[in-house]
Design an enzyme around this catalytic site. Structure first.
Site, short mmCIF file in Angstrom:
data_model
loop_
_atom_site.label_atom_id
_atom_site.label_comp_id
_atom_site.label_asym_id
_atom_site.label_seq_id
_atom_site.Cartn_x
_atom_site.Cartn_y
_atom_site.Cartn_z
CG HIS A 79 -0.38 0.02 2.55
ND1 HIS A 79 -0.09 1.19 3.23
CD2 HIS A 79 -0.03 -0.98 3.39
CE1 HIS A 79 0.41 0.90 4.42
NE2 HIS A 79 0.46 -0.41 4.55
CG ASP A 81 -2.54 4.15 3.00
OD1 ASP A 81 -2.20 3.05 2.51
OD2 ASP A 81 -3.31 4.25 3.98
CG ASP A 142 3.03 0.38 7.89
OD1 ASP A 142 2.62 -0.19 6.86
OD2 ASP A 142 2.34 0.49 8.92
CD GLU A 176 -2.81 -1.67 5.46
OE1 GLU A 176 -2.75 -2.74 6.10
OE2 GLU A 176 -2.34 -0.59 5.88
CD GLU A 177 -1.05 2.23 7.74
OE1 GLU A 177 -1.74 1.83 8.70
OE2 GLU A 177 0.13 1.91 7.58
CG ASP A 199 2.11 -3.74 5.22
OD1 ASP A 199 3.00 -2.99 5.65
OD2 ASP A 199 0.89 -3.52 5.39
CG HIS A 382 1.12 3.14 12.60
ND1 HIS A 382 -0.20 2.77 12.81
CD2 HIS A 382 1.45 2.66 11.38
CE1 HIS A 382 -0.63 2.08 11.76
NE2 HIS A 382 0.35 2.01 10.88
#
Length: 411
Positions: A79, A81, A142, A176-177, A199, A382
């Protein structure tokens, strides 16, 4: 040929943060900035069918080189994002070469320090090159590490047609997030038999089990009146919301008190006024039975809180997010087995894991594409302390290439 590091350093500088409160798709248009770049790079490599669709998905095909006619079509997916939790604007990646175990003080905020004692996976990185952000943003490993790895593997396979493999699909997704990464995937266009999201975290890991996940919202209708004349009348919806949150179990059933296969009830947002309020939760468990039990606990907490506010109302709404991919993957053991064999061939002892979270592969598995998650090397995601090892990213590229070879050999 562009190295995986070169690609990664380019990609993380593009702000692709998604927005959970947006109603558009993708949730932020800036995600397309990276998708457009990937499209151009794929076309430059010679991928003739690479395209970016109206929803922000990038689709591409690496043509088969095997003379065999029945090699299953596999897909690699990441992904574009990054998490809404920490800003992704003006990411300044820093490469720390030949790391020897010292603390990594991030220069733009010296309070942000990556220490070996706090990050056990760093113990295996002595002598490697560590990439971090500068301290005021996340890094974006990520999942831009996964994006860079798939792109590097794609270029390698295209430049080495002597390597036999079947048809390979490439898919890059937005959002995705925020749990919407597969919302508009065209499975007929993808036309793959199985897939792998890239991922994951520690080198050598393979995640073939995830949480089952629901979102829950409690919508509260209080009784509003002028606060100067409120005695015996006002029932403040915000206070009802606060009572519900404060009544959640203490010492259990929360992310900060659970581990391994334990699930949780997690409040993520409170909004409203004294008249109306909403509380949003995420509910997680590895089994559907456990998921429903937690939702019932939340319902009971809501109903008990309402007994103190007899003229107010509240409603609990539960929305399915994703389900445990293991329920699907157990029916297709070759998908996991082939990835484990590929890791063995590049010198890794594969470690199947359960992930306390989910990936696009969770939904893709239930959409007809059995899809475990292989490592990308990302850590402390994150957060401002996010890091990735260059050598781990290079090893992920090797694994992607080897997975393609294993599927061809075993066809």
């Amino acid at each position: 040929m562009s190295s995986v590091l070169d690609r990664f350093l380019r990609y993380v500088k593009i702000d692709t943060q998604s927005d959970p409160h947006s109603t558009s798709f993708p949730s932020t248009d800036k995600q397309r900035d990276l998708s457009k770049l990937l499209l151009v790079e794929l076309q430059t490599m010679g991928v003739t069918d690479a395209h970016l669709d109206e929803y922000g998905y990038v689709y591409a095909t690496i043509p088969a080189t095997s003379p065999k006619l029945q090699v299953p079509v596999i897909c690699f997916c990441s992904h574009v994002d990054t998490s809404p939790d920490v800003t992704g604007t003006n990411v300044k990646p820093i490469v720390h070469p030949n790391w020897q175990g010292e603390d990594l003080v991030l220069p733009d905020d010296s309070a942000q320090v990556i220490r070996l004692a706090d990050h056990p996976d760093l113990a295996g990185q002595i002598g490697n090159d560590i990439v971090t952000a500068s301290g005021t943003t996340l890094l974006g490993a990520d999942n831009k590490a996964g994006v860079a790895e798939i792109m590097a593997a794609t270029e390698y396979l295209l430049q080495h047609p002597e390597i036999p493999h079947g048809t390979i699909r490439i898919l890059f997704t937005p959002d995705e997030e925020v749990g919407r990464g597969t919302e508009h995937v065209d499975m007929l266009k993808l036309a793959a038999d199985s897939g792998y999201t890239v991922d994951g975290e520690t080198v050598g890991t393979l995640e073939n089990e995830t949480f089952s996940a629901d979102a829950a919202r409690i919508s509260i209708q209080g009784v509003s009146t002028h606060p100067g004349f409120a005695k015996g009348k006002l029932e403040n919806a915000l206070k009802i919301a606060a009572d519900i949150v404060a009544s959640l179990p203490q010492g259990t059933l929360s992310p900060e008190t659970t581990e391994d296969k334990e699930g949780f009830i997690h409040p993520v947002s409170v909004q409203g006024s004294q008249d109306e309020a909403t509380v949003d939760f995420i509910i997680r468990d590895f089994t559907l039975v456990g998921l429903k039990q937690k939702e019932e606990i939340l319902r009971q907490i809501m109903e008990k809180a309402l007994t103190r506010y007899p003229n107010s109302k509240a409603e609990l709404t539960v929305t399915e997010q994703y389900r445990n991919m293991k329920d699907v993957l157990d029916k297709y053991p070759q998908v996991t087995d082939n990835a484990i064999e590929a890791m063995r061939r590049v010198g890794l002892a594969a470690e199947p894991r359960s992930i306390r979270g989910g990936t696009d592969g969770s939904r893709l598995s239930f959409m007809g594409l059995p899809c475990p998650n292989i490592f990308a090397g990302e850590h402390a995601f994150h957060s401002r302390l996010e890091w990735v090892s260059v050598q781990d990213m290079e090893k992920a590229v090797e694994v992607i290439v080897e997975i393609a070879k294993v599927w061809e050999e075993r066809a």
